[in-house]
Design an enzyme around this catalytic site. Sequence first.
Site, PDB file in Angstrom:
ATOM      1  CG  HIS A  13      -2.136   0.924   1.191  1.00  0.00           C
ATOM      2  ND1 HIS A  13      -3.168   0.899   1.599  1.00  0.00           N
ATOM      3  CD2 HIS A  13      -1.998   2.299   0.831  1.00  0.00           C
ATOM      4  CE1 HIS A  13      -4.257   1.989   1.247  1.00  0.00           C
ATOM      5  NE2 HIS A  13      -3.241   2.753   0.903  1.00  0.00           N
ATOM      6  CG  HIS A 190      -7.802   3.289   0.176  1.00  0.00           C
ATOM      7  ND1 HIS A 190      -7.354   2.823  -1.032  1.00  0.00           N
ATOM      8  CD2 HIS A 190      -6.900   4.102   0.604  1.00  0.00           C
ATOM      9  CE1 HIS A 190      -6.060   3.236  -1.259  1.00  0.00           C
ATOM     10  NE2 HIS A 190      -5.792   3.983  -0.215  1.00  0.00           N
ATOM     11  CD  GLU A 193      -7.360   6.470   5.682  1.00  0.00           C
ATOM     12  OE1 GLU A 193      -7.961   6.476   4.744  1.00  0.00           O
ATOM     13  OE2 GLU A 193      -6.115   6.963   5.855  1.00  0.00           O
ATOM     14  CG  ASP A 271      -1.502   5.908   2.562  1.00  0.00           C
ATOM     15  OD1 ASP A 271      -1.707   5.455   1.266  1.00  0.00           O
ATOM     16  OD2 ASP A 271      -2.388   6.374   3.602  1.00  0.00           O
TER      17      ASP A 271
END
Length: 332
Positions: A13, A190, A193, A271
């Site tokens: 990621h 995604h 989060e 990320d």
Amino acid sequence: MRDVSALPKAHLHVHLESTVRWDTLRDIAAANGVALPTGGDGGGLAFTGFRGFADHNSLVRSCLRRPEDFARVAREFCADEAAQGTRYAEVTFTAAAHGERLGRPRMPLEAVLHGLAEGRAAHGIEVRVLLDHSRRRSVDRFRRTLDLAVEHADAGVVAIGVAGEESYPLAPFAGVVADAAAAGVPLVHHAGEACGPDSVREALTLGRTRRLGHGIRVLDDARLVAEVRDRGIPLEVCPSSNVALGFAGALADHPLPRLRDAGLAVTLNTDVPAIIGTTLTGEYERVRDAFGYTDDDLADLARAGVDASFAPADTRARLHRGIDAWLAAPAA
Ligand SMILES: [Zn+2]
């Protein structure tokens, strides 16, 4: 303690646009006549909070224009990852958005794939590509993202998915998701989060996701934790990103240990490494320091990354042998 940069790692990621070296950004901006902010840390490019993150993303986008710009950042991504012991990466790239912005639908992706091929030849790292799409953007663009993935599957595009603000529902994209599944293109979204268990459920059901980008808020619902664990859906956890963007408090309070204790398949990732000033090796070191992890724990995290990847079986076997050898070598 062993040297974490020598641990063979898979990086699953990481957004290519958020790996651009500051010096490279300055070069590219100058070549394309884009004015960069001046002053402050990082030459005025310091990132502060979520607003700063969004501003930085649009700044990078405005700089990347020519094929050589995309190829360069892809090549340098390979160099920077290989230098810290990443042996395999699946890098995320918002190909359709760049293509639309520049009026050249295929150019950005093809330039990136070219740069990655050069990087692989120069640095021996294996890299594949995930194409992401912002939930705030059109269904048509997500369909073009799928088309790009199908056209470039042989060149290393392995999956597509949606990213961005999780408050925007997945439902409008259901048709493209179904077509991707029919075409054999895996989905990786995604979720979990910013938003809670409902976003994870939506990604699992409607979104048919094979992994959870972040997914940390699965912990808000014990039944969901059991489901994600039993289905073997891996989580792409990015601790420093969560802290920097305000989705977790201090690193010491990050849910990573609780996710692992719950028996979930937890992988460690960055990320947006250039923006928040971390690297994959840096993340392994940070969680070792924050949670007292042993080299066995770090090896387990690395193995989880390999197992959660779309890498072919021979690559996975080679990475597992490398991780075993790292652990078998005497500690310093
Ligand atoms: Zn991300």
